[in-house]
Design a protein around this motif. Structure first.
Motif, PDB file in Angstrom:
ATOM      1  N   UNK A  67       5.437  -4.043   4.887  1.00 48.74           N
ATOM      2  CA  UNK A  67       4.682  -3.085   4.080  1.00 48.74           C
ATOM      3  C   UNK A  67       3.240  -3.576   3.999  1.00 48.74           C
ATOM      4  N   UNK A  68       2.297  -2.684   4.292  1.00 51.99           N
ATOM      5  CA  UNK A  68       0.879  -3.032   4.205  1.00 51.99           C
ATOM      6  C   UNK A  68       0.205  -2.168   3.149  1.00 51.99           C
ATOM      7  N   UNK A  69      -0.697  -2.774   2.383  1.00 54.49           N
ATOM      8  CA  UNK A  69      -1.427  -2.049   1.350  1.00 54.49           C
ATOM      9  C   UNK A  69      -2.803  -2.682   1.174  1.00 54.49           C
ATOM     10  N   UNK A  70      -3.717  -1.911   0.606  1.00 56.73           N
ATOM     11  CA  UNK A  70      -5.047  -2.439   0.313  1.00 56.73           C
ATOM     12  C   UNK A  70      -5.039  -3.029  -1.093  1.00 56.73           C
ATOM     13  N   UNK A  71      -5.491  -4.263  -1.212  1.00 55.86           N
ATOM     14  CA  UNK A  71      -5.430  -4.983  -2.479  1.00 55.86           C
ATOM     15  C   UNK A  71      -6.628  -4.621  -3.347  1.00 55.86           C
ATOM     16  N   UNK A  72      -6.353  -3.910  -4.447  1.00 57.32           N
ATOM     17  CA  UNK A  72      -7.410  -3.461  -5.353  1.00 57.32           C
ATOM     18  C   UNK A  72      -6.867  -3.446  -6.772  1.00 57.32           C
ATOM     19  N   UNK A  73      -6.709  -4.632  -7.358  1.00 52.89           N
ATOM     20  CA  UNK A  73      -6.132  -4.779  -8.691  1.00 52.89           C
ATOM     21  C   UNK A  73      -7.213  -5.193  -9.688  1.00 52.89           C
ATOM     22  N   UNK A  74      -7.046  -4.748 -10.931  1.00 49.98           N
ATOM     23  CA  UNK A  74      -8.029  -5.107 -11.962  1.00 49.98           C
ATOM     24  C   UNK A  74      -7.396  -5.579 -13.266  1.00 49.98           C
ATOM     25  N   UNK A  75      -6.112  -5.304 -13.479  1.00 47.68           N
ATOM     26  CA  UNK A  75      -5.502  -5.588 -14.782  1.00 47.68           C
ATOM     27  C   UNK A  75      -4.349  -6.577 -14.654  1.00 47.68           C
ATOM     28  N   UNK A  76      -4.043  -7.218 -15.773  1.00 43.91           N
ATOM     29  CA  UNK A  76      -2.956  -8.186 -15.837  1.00 43.91           C
ATOM     30  C   UNK A  76      -1.648  -7.582 -15.323  1.00 43.91           C
ATOM     31  N   UNK A 182      -2.897   2.036  -2.493  1.00 51.44           N
ATOM     32  CA  UNK A 182      -2.964   2.692  -1.190  1.00 51.44           C
ATOM     33  C   UNK A 182      -2.091   1.911  -0.204  1.00 51.44           C
ATOM     34  N   UNK A 183      -0.942   2.488   0.120  1.00 53.74           N
ATOM     35  CA  UNK A 183      -0.059   1.902   1.127  1.00 53.74           C
ATOM     36  C   UNK A 183      -0.455   2.435   2.502  1.00 53.74           C
ATOM     37  N   UNK A 184      -0.608   1.521   3.447  1.00 57.05           N
ATOM     38  CA  UNK A 184      -1.099   1.889   4.773  1.00 57.05           C
ATOM     39  C   UNK A 184       0.017   2.043   5.800  1.00 57.05           C
ATOM     40  N   UNK A 185       1.099   1.291   5.625  1.00 56.66           N
ATOM     41  CA  UNK A 185       2.193   1.401   6.597  1.00 56.66           C
ATOM     42  C   UNK A 185       3.478   0.830   6.018  1.00 56.66           C
ATOM     43  N   UNK A 186       4.583   1.291   6.625  1.00 59.97           N
ATOM     44  CA  UNK A 186       5.937   0.824   6.306  1.00 59.97           C
ATOM     45  C   UNK A 186       6.660   0.795   7.642  1.00 59.97           C
ATOM     46  N   UNK A 187       7.072  -0.390   8.058  1.00 64.37           N
ATOM     47  CA  UNK A 187       7.636  -0.557   9.401  1.00 64.37           C
ATOM     48  C   UNK A 187       8.949  -1.315   9.359  1.00 64.37           C
ATOM     49  N   UNK A 188       9.773  -1.036  10.357  1.00 67.17           N
ATOM     50  CA  UNK A 188      11.003  -1.812  10.577  1.00 67.17           C
ATOM     51  C   UNK A 188      10.884  -2.501  11.923  1.00 67.17           C
TER      52      UNK A 188
END
Length: 199
Positions: A67-76, A182-188
């Motif tokens: 699973x790939x996603x863009x890391x954009x977190x701001x809160x605990x 934002x999830x970019x991909x899901x692969x097997x």
């Protein structure tokens, strides 16, 4: 490790708990978590949360999911990654979580009660994180990387070879509203050939 990867359609999965909102943007999936969503059982905190947003599909033996996603977190405790589920009391979540002001790579392995491990990943914010869970024999091996950097070993955990397992992307927002991942991909793909790379 992804030579024979096959894309899994977002529509192939089923949510454990419906998010606040789900949208597509081209091939990406944008998931807005509900405030207070989380996955945890008992240890240290004394509560049970099973209201995570995990999009799951069957995970056969001797296979892996990425699973790939863009890391954009701001809160605990903002978090996202890959979720493997056997039942209500047997599951694994692994990925990046914001804890005490820093993004950390880690995993929660739950067999009746949860445990938790974290390792800071400074410099990963704003970049693409890929989390890989590989099922082989009596174990699942979790690795992760940022962009095209080398894979890092996150966790090796026991997993019943006979268990029926489902897996896929997940996110949670335990402390706030408005987290959109934002999830970019899901692969097997095929399971890893070995726990450690050969020299």
């Amino acid at each position: 490790m992804t030579e024979h990867a096959t894309e899994i359609a977002w529509s192939s999965g089923s949510w454990t708990n419906d998010p606040e909102r789900v949208e597509t943007d081209g091939t990406d999936l944008l998931v807005t978590a509900r405030e207070g969503s989380d996955a945890w059982r008992v240890t240290s905190y004394g509560f049970v949360h099973d209201d995570e947003h995990a999009l799951l599909a069957p995970m056969p033996r001797d296979s892996a999911v990425e699973v790939a996603f863009r890391l954009d977190f701001t809160a605990q405790f903002d978090q996202a990654g890959v979720f493997l589920r056997v039942d209500d009391e047997t599951w694994i979540k692994a990925g990046v979580e914001r804890s005490d002001g820093a993004e950390s790579l880690g995993a929660v392995v739950t067999r009746g009660v949860s445990d938790w491990s974290l390792s800071p990943v400074p410099g990963w914010a704003g970049r693409v994180v890929t989390v890989r869970a590989s099922r082989s024999g009596d174990a699942v091996t979790v690795r992760a990387r940022v962009d095209d950097e080398d894979w890092r070993l996150v966790r090796v955990a026991p997993l019943d070879p006979a268990a029926s397992v489902s897996a896929g992307p997940f996110c949670c927002a335990p402390t706030r509203a408005g987290l959109t991942v934002r999830f970019l991909s899901w692969r097997r793909t095929e399971a890893d050939a070995a726990l450690h790379p050969e020299d």
